[in-house]
Design a protein around this motif. Structure first.
Motif, mmCIF file in Angstrom:
data_model
loop_
_atom_site.group_PDB
_atom_site.id
_atom_site.type_symbol
_atom_site.label_atom_id
_atom_site.label_comp_id
_atom_site.label_asym_id
_atom_site.label_seq_id
_atom_site.Cartn_x
_atom_site.Cartn_y
_atom_site.Cartn_z
ATOM 1 N N GLY A 1 -10.977 36.082 102.632
ATOM 2 C CA GLY A 1 -10.893 35.327 101.388
ATOM 3 C C GLY A 1 -9.660 34.449 101.330
ATOM 4 O O GLY A 1 -9.735 33.282 100.912
ATOM 5 N N VAL A 2 -8.517 34.981 101.753
ATOM 6 C CA VAL A 2 -7.277 34.195 101.765
ATOM 7 C C VAL A 2 -7.400 33.044 102.753
ATOM 8 O O VAL A 2 -7.024 31.905 102.459
ATOM 9 C CB VAL A 2 -6.078 35.090 102.114
ATOM 10 N N ARG A 3 -7.912 33.333 103.934
ATOM 11 C CA ARG A 3 -8.067 32.292 104.956
ATOM 12 C C ARG A 3 -8.958 31.164 104.465
ATOM 13 O O ARG A 3 -8.630 29.973 104.626
ATOM 14 C CB ARG A 3 -8.638 32.900 106.234
ATOM 15 N N ALA A 4 -10.070 31.531 103.845
ATOM 16 C CA ALA A 4 -10.981 30.500 103.341
ATOM 17 C C ALA A 4 -10.325 29.683 102.235
ATOM 18 O O ALA A 4 -10.512 28.462 102.155
ATOM 19 C CB ALA A 4 -12.264 31.153 102.832
ATOM 20 N N TYR A 5 -9.539 30.336 101.373
ATOM 21 C CA TYR A 5 -8.856 29.603 100.312
ATOM 22 C C TYR A 5 -7.857 28.608 100.895
ATOM 23 O O TYR A 5 -7.803 27.449 100.476
ATOM 24 C CB TYR A 5 -8.133 30.583 99.382
ATOM 25 N N VAL A 6 -7.058 29.052 101.870
ATOM 26 C CA VAL A 6 -6.081 28.162 102.489
ATOM 27 C C VAL A 6 -6.779 26.960 103.120
ATOM 28 O O VAL A 6 -6.276 25.825 103.073
ATOM 29 C CB VAL A 6 -5.244 28.923 103.528
ATOM 30 N N ARG A 7 -7.935 27.176 103.687
ATOM 31 C CA ARG A 7 -8.675 26.103 104.362
ATOM 32 C C ARG A 7 -9.467 25.228 103.405
ATOM 33 O O ARG A 7 -10.204 24.348 103.842
ATOM 34 C CB ARG A 7 -9.613 26.716 105.400
ATOM 35 N N GLY A 8 -9.339 25.463 102.104
ATOM 36 C CA GLY A 8 -9.992 24.594 101.131
ATOM 37 C C GLY A 8 -11.278 25.129 100.562
ATOM 38 O O GLY A 8 -12.100 24.354 100.040
ATOM 39 N N GLY A 9 -11.487 26.449 100.604
ATOM 40 C CA GLY A 9 -12.741 27.018 100.130
ATOM 41 C C GLY A 9 -12.974 26.839 98.651
ATOM 42 O O GLY A 9 -14.123 26.756 98.199
ATOM 43 N N ILE A 10 -11.912 26.804 97.859
ATOM 44 C CA ILE A 10 -12.049 26.595 96.414
ATOM 45 C C ILE A 10 -11.711 25.157 96.045
ATOM 46 O O ILE A 10 -12.354 24.558 95.173
ATOM 47 C CB ILE A 10 -11.157 27.587 95.645
ATOM 48 N N HIS A 11 -10.745 24.580 96.701
ATOM 49 C CA HIS A 11 -10.349 23.187 96.470
ATOM 50 C C HIS A 11 -10.550 22.407 97.765
ATOM 51 O O HIS A 11 -9.625 22.265 98.570
ATOM 52 C CB HIS A 11 -8.887 23.106 96.030
ATOM 53 N N PRO A 12 -11.760 21.900 98.020
ATOM 54 C CA PRO A 12 -12.038 21.205 99.285
ATOM 55 C C PRO A 12 -11.107 20.028 99.552
ATOM 56 O O PRO A 12 -10.830 19.718 100.716
ATOM 57 C CB PRO A 12 -13.493 20.730 99.112
ATOM 58 N N GLU A 13 -10.597 19.410 98.509
ATOM 59 C CA GLU A 13 -9.711 18.258 98.704
ATOM 60 C C GLU A 13 -8.384 18.653 99.357
ATOM 61 O O GLU A 13 -7.667 17.803 99.879
ATOM 62 C CB GLU A 13 -9.446 17.564 97.361
#
Length: 398
Positions: free
Chosen positions: A237-249
């Motif tokens: 979950g943290v990795r995906a968030y860092v890679r833009g999972g919630i904020h794609p921009e």
């Protein structure tokens, strides 16, 4: 065996080899300690013979309990090519070993050791003794007023922590973030920040619709060709968030690379796979990124998206004030009588011009002969001080 500046035969220090130099380090740690027998101790640390003496900073039993403090003097040798700062760093490593072992044996909660001064010992009486004197400049004031808007944001965050289903985890992550901010040791701060990211794993994974704490991997057996599926532990979950999972921009190759560095550093630190010197060099450039991702993840899951920022500034401790110079008079002080070069009054902050405060202190030389040198602000690690880390100080004397 030749003397390294100790006064009596029982206090003779180590004898340096041809490619070594001998030093004396005076340091201090916050817990008052009293030796059963107040004599210098010969001890082997990191493969060399050292001589060490420690005693409480205060002589009275009442002050030992209220003010604390323990002074420790150490005679040791290191490479002759080492400058004063590298020698200080090595001497502190020796003391960290000693106090770590002492904590294991006694159970005493020994605090962080800080340098007071370091001086060369292996020179003739007619020569100049090189030294560096360290001054801790206290700065326990945040310079920016806490405005009403900030207090409103504080209330909004705490209300969300009370109301969200994962609020307890977000609250715990915020505690780790605050602890990391206040810790001047980069490795300790990184560990607190990473524990904060671990606390954020479930909220972030749920927000992105992925399984928390692990990911599936598949492969084929080389012997029988059977296709298998396995799971490995990872902060998905943290990795995906860092890679833009919630904020794609916000996604970028730089963020993906920084997460790899954060994750690898955590593995090497937790499992002891690298020497601490290597880890210290790696943590300095990546700590702001770890803190940034933790900060923004907490704000994101607290529905405080306005507090998420594309840029991040990390406040660190104040720089050290150091005096680097030479003493021209002989110094044959006993190890047990080693006192700080240039004693005097504690540093205090005074208003130099309206709204502009500067540190002020009064110094006195107690028995170390003639000395002279240059004052600097020191930033960075002691192990590798270069010209960029030394900023000349502007002085005024009365």
């Amino acid at each position: 065996m030749t003397s390294t500046g100790c006064e009596s035969e029982t206090e003779r220090g180590t004898s340096p080899a041809e490619d070594e130099a001998s030093f004396r380090l005076l340091a201090r740690q916050p817990l008052s300690m009293v030796l059963d027998v107040a004599e210098p101790l010969r001890i082997r640390l990191r493969g060399q013979e050292c001589v060490l003496f420690l005693g409480p900073s205060e002589s009275g039993a009442d002050m030992q309990r209220s003010s604390g403090g323990c002074d420790v003097a150490l005679d040791f040798c290191t490479e002759s090519s080492a400058d004063l700062f590298a020698a200080t760093h090595f001497g502190l490593q020796l003391l960290h070993d000693f106090f770590a072992a002492l904590a294991l044996v006694t159970g005493a909660p020994i605090g962080q050791v800080e340098p007071v001064h370091l001086r060369r010992l292996d020179v003739d009486d007619s020569s100049a003794y090189a030294f560096v004197r360290y001054f801790g400049v206290p700065h326990n004031h945040w310079p920016r007023p806490v405005v009403n808007e900030a207090l409103s944001d504080v209330q909004a965050l705490t209300l969300h922590w009370d109301g969200l289903s994962r609020g307890e985890r977000i609250r715990r992550a915020a505690h780790h973030y605050a602890r990391a901010l206040a810790d001047d040791d980069d490795l300790d701060a990184f560990q607190s920040a990473y524990m904060g990211l671990e606390a954020m794993e479930s909220p972030l994974a749920e927000a992105q619709g992925i399984a928390p704490g692990s990911e599936e991997t598949s492969g084929t057996c080389e012997s029988c060709g059977h296709v298998y599926t396995g799971r490995r532990t990872v902060l998905a979950g943290v990795r995906a968030y860092v890679r833009g999972g919630i904020h794609p921009e916000s996604a970028s190759p730089e963020r993906a690379d920084e997460w790899k560095q954060v994750s690898r550093l955590r593995v090497d630190l937790l499992h002891g796979l690298k020497d601490v010197g290597v880890l210290e060099e790696r943590v300095r450039p990546i700590l702001p990124a770890a803190m940034h991702y933790l900060h923004d993840a907490i704000c994101c899951q607290s529905h405080a998206h306005a507090l998420e920022k594309p840029e991040y500034k990390l406040a660190r401790g104040i720089r050290r004030l150091v005096l680097v110079g030479t003493l021209t008079a002989p110094m044959r002080h006993a190890l047990s009588e080693e006192a700080p070069l240039l004693g005097g009054t504690p540093i205090k902050w005074v208003e130099h011009t309206p709204g502009n405060f500067v540190p002020e202190m009064r110094l006195q030389n107690d028995g170390y002969g003639e000395l002279g040198g240059h004052w600097y602000w020191l930033s960075g690690a002691l192990r590798s001080v270069d010209d960029d880390a030394l900023d000349p100080v502007r002085l005024e004397s009365d």
